[in-house]
Design an enzyme around this catalytic site. Structure first.
Site, mmCIF file in Angstrom:
data_model
loop_
_atom_site.group_PDB
_atom_site.id
_atom_site.type_symbol
_atom_site.label_atom_id
_atom_site.label_comp_id
_atom_site.label_asym_id
_atom_site.label_seq_id
_atom_site.Cartn_x
_atom_site.Cartn_y
_atom_site.Cartn_z
ATOM 1 N N LYS A 34 -22.784 5.515 9.673
ATOM 2 C CA LYS A 34 -21.710 6.507 9.792
ATOM 3 C C LYS A 34 -20.826 6.503 8.536
ATOM 4 O O LYS A 34 -20.916 5.595 7.707
ATOM 5 C CB LYS A 34 -20.887 6.213 11.055
ATOM 6 C CG LYS A 34 -21.681 6.399 12.359
ATOM 7 C CD LYS A 34 -20.777 6.226 13.588
ATOM 8 C CE LYS A 34 -21.541 6.457 14.883
ATOM 9 N NZ LYS A 34 -20.653 6.379 16.070
ATOM 10 N N TYR A 78 -23.725 15.741 18.538
ATOM 11 C CA TYR A 78 -23.016 15.100 19.656
ATOM 12 C C TYR A 78 -22.671 16.091 20.776
ATOM 13 O O TYR A 78 -21.716 15.864 21.528
ATOM 14 C CB TYR A 78 -21.742 14.420 19.148
ATOM 15 C CG TYR A 78 -21.982 13.072 18.490
ATOM 16 C CD1 TYR A 78 -22.488 11.988 19.225
ATOM 17 C CD2 TYR A 78 -21.683 12.855 17.147
ATOM 18 C CE1 TYR A 78 -22.696 10.740 18.636
ATOM 19 C CE2 TYR A 78 -21.889 11.606 16.548
ATOM 20 C CZ TYR A 78 -22.388 10.560 17.305
ATOM 21 O OH TYR A 78 -22.584 9.322 16.725
ATOM 22 N N ASN A 133 -17.222 3.107 14.272
ATOM 23 C CA ASN A 133 -18.003 1.933 14.681
ATOM 24 C C ASN A 133 -19.332 1.795 13.928
ATOM 25 O O ASN A 133 -20.314 1.309 14.464
ATOM 26 C CB ASN A 133 -18.202 1.934 16.205
ATOM 27 C CG ASN A 133 -18.947 3.170 16.687
ATOM 28 O OD1 ASN A 133 -19.325 4.019 15.899
ATOM 29 N ND2 ASN A 133 -19.178 3.246 17.990
ATOM 30 N N HIS A 184 -24.770 4.598 14.517
ATOM 31 C CA HIS A 184 -25.263 5.260 15.726
ATOM 32 C C HIS A 184 -26.627 4.694 16.104
ATOM 33 O O HIS A 184 -27.413 4.335 15.232
ATOM 34 C CB HIS A 184 -25.411 6.769 15.483
ATOM 35 C CG HIS A 184 -26.188 7.468 16.567
ATOM 36 N ND1 HIS A 184 -25.618 7.834 17.761
ATOM 37 C CD2 HIS A 184 -27.505 7.823 16.654
ATOM 38 C CE1 HIS A 184 -26.546 8.408 18.523
ATOM 39 N NE2 HIS A 184 -27.697 8.407 17.882
ATOM 40 N N GLU A 229 -33.506 13.225 18.275
ATOM 41 C CA GLU A 229 -32.516 12.996 17.214
ATOM 42 C C GLU A 229 -33.171 12.823 15.849
ATOM 43 O O GLU A 229 -32.617 13.259 14.837
ATOM 44 C CB GLU A 229 -31.662 11.772 17.576
ATOM 45 C CG GLU A 229 -30.760 12.045 18.779
ATOM 46 C CD GLU A 229 -29.929 10.844 19.199
ATOM 47 O OE1 GLU A 229 -29.147 10.982 20.150
ATOM 48 O OE2 GLU A 229 -30.069 9.755 18.581
#
Ligand code: UDP
Ligand code: MG
Length: 141
Positions: A10, A50, A113, A116, A127
């Site tokens: 990320k 998302y 965080n 993913h 995905e």
């Protein structure tokens, strides 16, 4: 049969120069990297990825974060890839993540965080296809 999962380093991971450390853990855990690239998501592409979370209170912050800088989607393969990758990264909130997991060791918050991971083999395939054309997913190891 090996299974596939999508990881994303990320924007916080890229910005904080943690790509090498996180990739090292992914390789050391036995995942084969089938493809990776750096991309800058727009609000639209982040929101599409998302979409399942679009009614959640954190959706707008999540889309803003994921489009705030470059990120690195990675197609991974391994036996039991989905569950093993989620074990490697730890719980969504780093405060709840097990010791030694990527999120425990590097993540600043539940939102930022670091990484993913897909939540099912079916979503892993969906995905990976969101970011990579079939010819970009390279087998042979
Ligand atoms: N997220 C957040 N607040 C929450 C739950 C999730 O900011 O209360 C963000 C966080 O970046 C998380 C992402 O939304 O990784 C997707 O949420 P999900 O519940 O799917 O967690 P994950 O599968 O990434 O562990
Ligand atoms: Mg999820």
């Amino acid at each position: 049969m090996p299974e596939r999962t999508l990881a994303i380093l990320k924007p916080d991971c890229v910005k904080r120069n943690l790509m090498g450390k996180v990739l090292g853990r992914i390789e050391a855990a036995g995942f084969r990297i089938l493809s990776l690239k750096m991309v800058r998501l727009t609000r639209e592409t982040a929101g599409g990825f998302y979409a399942v979370h679009q009614e959640r209170p954190f959706f707008n912050d999540l889309v803003a974060f994921m489009s705030s800088g470059p990120c690195v989607p990675i197609a991974l393969e391994k036996e039991n890839a989905v569950a093993d990758f989620r074990a490697l990264i730890g719980a969504t909130d780093p405060r709840d993540a097990a010791p030694g997991t990527i999120r425990k060791d590097f993540a600043a918050s539940k939102g930022e965080n670091i990484v993913h991971g897909s939540d099912s083999p079916e979503n892993g395939g969906i995905e990976i296809a969101y970011f990579f054309a079939e010819k970009e997913v390279v087998e042979g190891r």
